[in-house]
Write an enzyme that holds these catalytic residues in place. Structure first.
Site, PDB file in Angstrom:
ATOM      1  CG  HIS A 349      -2.097  -0.880   1.126  1.00  0.00           C
ATOM      2  ND1 HIS A 349      -3.249  -0.558   0.438  1.00  0.00           N
ATOM      3  CD2 HIS A 349      -2.307  -2.122   1.619  1.00  0.00           C
ATOM      4  CE1 HIS A 349      -4.108  -1.556   0.525  1.00  0.00           C
ATOM      5  NE2 HIS A 349      -3.569  -2.515   1.244  1.00  0.00           N
ATOM      6  CE  LYS A 539      -7.199  13.196   0.922  1.00  0.00           C
ATOM      7  NZ  LYS A 539      -7.118  12.200  -0.128  1.00  0.00           N
ATOM      8  CB  THR A 647     -10.669   4.418  -1.162  1.00  0.00           C
ATOM      9  OG1 THR A 647     -10.397   4.735   0.206  1.00  0.00           O
ATOM     10  CG2 THR A 647      -9.884   3.184  -1.568  1.00  0.00           C
TER      11      THR A 647
END
Length: 799
Positions: A349, A539, A647
């Protein structure tokens, strides 16, 4: 009897017999528990049926190991996926209760932090929706990441007490308990060995059902909690050492208290490694036990189990599976290594070196002596293959599972790569950069292992549940097919030029903004105009995500509005949210600056409603479900080449927000589907970022050459936004002048120009609406159902 009345009677019965209250004595949380228990009966029936079906068919299972599962609230999710929302709403109404108010009583499960954990939750829901048997494995954190409070603009970390009222969704499984060892010594016996740990902690399973769309399957999220084998030493207690007598249980409790404990100290590093081994070991033991119970020979494990490692945190599972196969099941090393590689796969990731975990060799060997032996044995195989392939000494050093440069360290990403048959990135650019950067040498040795699986989000939670107004409007326009297949949203593109439909889309967005404005006013006290553009960046707070770039442009915009009141400014509300890691100083400064800028801007009558700034405290899944449907502009502005996928970018576009962003992560693939006319792309590419760094980039000259940027940096540095402490940001801004690794200055002018293009589009209401519709229509491909289908077909080999 109608279903509503039957559900109403069930709720009352549950309230009495399980909660232990009658209607008169019941408090709000009692009613919430009663509603969950009543619904849970249907969930349990489907759960047992799903498990039985898998056992009867001897189906292959997917096992998803993740340190995070950011599952959010489960009541609405379960009701929606079982198609019982209407019945529950009517049943509660007949009892004098409001479903929305009952839903608000459910806390967000504190099992994750950001995108990694939310992706894991989306994947679990999609696995169930696609009828794929699966277990998710993680830790049942008592306090999770932390609850964020903002005091005088600063982040304050408080324990997240999400379990204060219990958790009616979970089922403790004391029969599923496994010993997890630490330390001690190893007694050799050929290839096999006996590990005698100095400390053993019991991992006990706690299961949560995960309901798929239309209830076709219910899978299991299995979280581990920790117990001492001897929770109280009575002899010490009776001798008067009451605290010492409980030390073992306290030591076990620390494993499951906090997600990502600060690792700035040796004790913090040790706790992190202990956590990762604790949940990985318990999970692998559970998987092997289940396989042996239902399928017999562990040699067939790859045929019946697919183990997916979500990032590097569970990498030690490779060594633990090897240990069980060799030491417990007497399988020769070479055969065990083949079984392990065919069973395990690994998702990377991040390209950030600090996130590719490595552990001090001395710590790893002290805590996990048998696993250290196995890591060395694996390393011998890998390095021999590298030499036989003719790799250079430098490449062989890079591939080694042991980093010999400076303090010797165990490289967990290399262990995960070596022990997996598949290593996937999570966006096209990210996957290519993996091959070129962090895994370049491993890729040259094993060229067939790296593949791409672009992330996705579940459209059930991130459209149907969080935005019922928009969902209803789409159903009127194109029918219900998109509810089962998000890619059918493409039919909405035919309505993009329909002015009347565009106005209805706009009305839905405004209604969502009115709701959010009221909620944010209740939270922060700031009054917001729902007719202004809601410009959102929510975020995890990190320098590469460049919240600071957004703040610099906000400061520049503030200065321009004051200096040129005669211009036709597009009113904006800048919404920020996210948590900074406890020990991340600069991330905490970003939060403080955001709040300082908000205080100054929101209190200046010269700008009025043309610009407002809000920092939303304690950003979580439930807040995201409010914010994303109300967003007009989605900020996805990371330094190119540094965001693996993202996302949030998908969720915002799915709900009709336009993206301003760099060519980074999944932005690139969103651009391919949405089209350049319906996004605002700016800034350096990943290749240009690398070239500029290599060419000796000088941020000072760039800042001094941009009047707006220079003014913004000077204002922040000189204390304009921090009059109580004029030097608060001086060193930080001074550092930006000399070192700008994240390319804020390099991208600033392009970003500011893109923002003025946003203003122009905003003022052309019809054009904005058309772009919003085209975003919704073209991002159905970013469903996690599509992603999981690709994993199932190309990695896991499950139907």
């Amino acid at each position: 009897m109608d279903t509503r009345h039957a559900l109403e009677q069930r709720i009352v019965k549950v309230l009495r017999h399980r909660v232990g209250k009658n209607e008169r004595a019941a408090k709000p949380h009692d009613w919430y528990n009663a509603a969950v228990y009543a619904l849970r009966d249907d969930v349990i029936d489907a759960w047992i049926a799903s498990t039985t079906r898998t056992h009867d068919t001897k189906g292959k299972r997917v096992y998803y190991l993740s340190l995070e599962f950011l599952i959010g609230r489960l009541l609405r999710d379960a009701m929606s996926n079982l198609d019982l929302t209407g019945e529950m709403e009517e049943a509660l109404a007949s009892l004098g209760l409001d479903l929305a108010a009952v839903e608000e009583l459910e806390p967000d499960a504190a099992l994750g932090n950001g995108g990694l954990g939310r992706l894991a939750a989306c994947f679990m829901e999609s696995l169930a929706s696609l009828d794929i048997p699966a277990y998710g494995y993680g830790i049942r954190y008592v306090n999770g990441m932390f609850r964020q409070r903002i005091d005088d603009g600063w982040q304050v970390e408080l324990p997240e007490t999400w379990l204060a009222h219990g958790n009616p969704w979970e089922f403790e499984r004391p029969e599923s308990a496994y010993p997890v060892g630490f330390g001690g010594e190893v007694v050799a016996d050929g290839e096999r060995a006996t590990w005698n740990p100095a400390e053993v902690i019991e991992a006990v399973a706690v299961d949560t059902p995960v309901v798929g769309w239309r209830g076709k399957r219910v899978n299991t999220l299995r979280l581990w909690t920790a117990n001492a084998l001897d929770p109280i030493k009575l002899d010490e207690f009776n001798a008067g050492d009451h605290l010492g007598a409980l030390a073992g249980q306290l030591r076990a409790d620390t494993l499951v208290r906090v997600l990502y404990p600060a690792d700035g100290s040796p004790a913090g590093q040790e706790l992190r490694l202990r956590q990762e081994f604790f949940f990985s070991s318990a999970s692998i033991q559970d998987i092997v036990r289940r396989h042996a119970q239902y399928h017999g020979d562990v040699r067939t494990l790859p045929d019946k189990a697919a183990i997916q490692l979500n990032d590097t945190h569970p990498s030690v599972a490779v060594a633990e599976l090897m240990r069980l196969l060799i030491d417990e099941h007497a399988i020769p090393f070479a055969e065990a290594w083949d079984i392990t590689k065919r069973t395990i796969s690994y998702t990377n990731h991040t390209l950030l070196p600090e996130a590719l975990e490595s552990w001090p060799h001395a710590l790893f060997e002290r805590l996990l002596p048998r696993h250290m032996q196995i890591v060395y044995a694996i390393n011998a195989v890998v390095l021999r293959e590298a030499r036989e392939a003719g790799l250079t000494p430098e490449a062989i050093s890079s591939i080694s599972l042991i980093d010999e440069h400076g303090e010797r360290r165990v490289r967990m990403a290399n262990l995960a790569f070596a022990g997996s048959h598949s290593i996937n990135g999570v966006a096209a650019l990210h996957t290519e950069l993996m091959k070129q950067t962090v895994f370049a040498d491993l890729h040259s040795l094993y060229p067939d292992r790296i593949n791409n699986k672009t992330n996705g989000v579940t459209p059930r939670r991130w459209l149907q549940q969080c935005n019922p107004r928009l969902t209803g409007l789409i159903r009127e326009a194109i029918g219900d097919g998109f509810l089962d297949d998000a890619e059918q949203l493409e039919a909405l593109a035919d309505h993009a030029d329909d002015a009347a439909f565009g106005e209805r889309i706009d009305a839905v967005k405004r209604a969502n903004k009115v709701d959010l404005a009221q909620h944010l006013t209740d939270l922060t006290g700031v009054q917001l105009d729902p007719d202004a553009m809601f410009d959102v960046q929510v975020k995890r707070i990190h320098e590469y995500k460049r919240q600071l770039l957004n703040l610099l442009e906000t400061v520049a915009l503030y200065d321009q509005i004051r200096s040129h009141p005669e211009r036709d400014w597009a009113p904006r509300v800048k919404i920020f949210g996210g948590k900074a890691a406890s020990s991340y100083h600069n991330a905490k400064l970003i939060i403080k600056l955001a709040n300082d800028v908000a205080r100054r801007v929101n209190g200046d009558p010269a700008v009025g409603d043309l610009l407002k700034v809000v920092f939303v405290p304690n950003y979580n899944v439930s807040l995201a479900e409010r914010i994303i449907p109300a967003a007009d502009l989605s900020e996805q502005i990371s330094t190119a080449g540094m965001e693996a996928s993202g996302t949030g970018n998908m969720k915002f576009a799915l709900n009709g927000a336009l993206t301003i962003g760099t060519l980074d992560g999944a932005n690139i693939e969103i651009l391919e589907r949405v089209g350049a006319d319906n996004m605002f792309i700016f800034g350096l590419t990943a290749e240009e970022v690398s070239a500029k760094r290599n060419a000796g980039y000088d941020p000072r000259s760039v800042i001094e050459g941009s009047s707006e940027l220079a003014q913004a940096v000077h204002s922040i540095a000189s204390g304009v936004f921090s009059p109580d402490d004029p030097s608060r940001f001086a060193d930080w801004m001074g550092g930006l002048m000399s070192s700008d690794w994240f390319m804020l200055a390099a991208d600033f002018d392009a970003y500011a120009a893109a923002q003025r293009s946003v203003d122009d589009r905003w003022r052309d209401r019809r054009a904005w609406r058309e772009s919003a519709i085209r975003n919704i229509a073209n991002v159905g491909w970013f469903s996690s159902d599509r992603t999981i289908s690709e994993y199932a077909r190309e990695i896991w080999n499950v139907a």
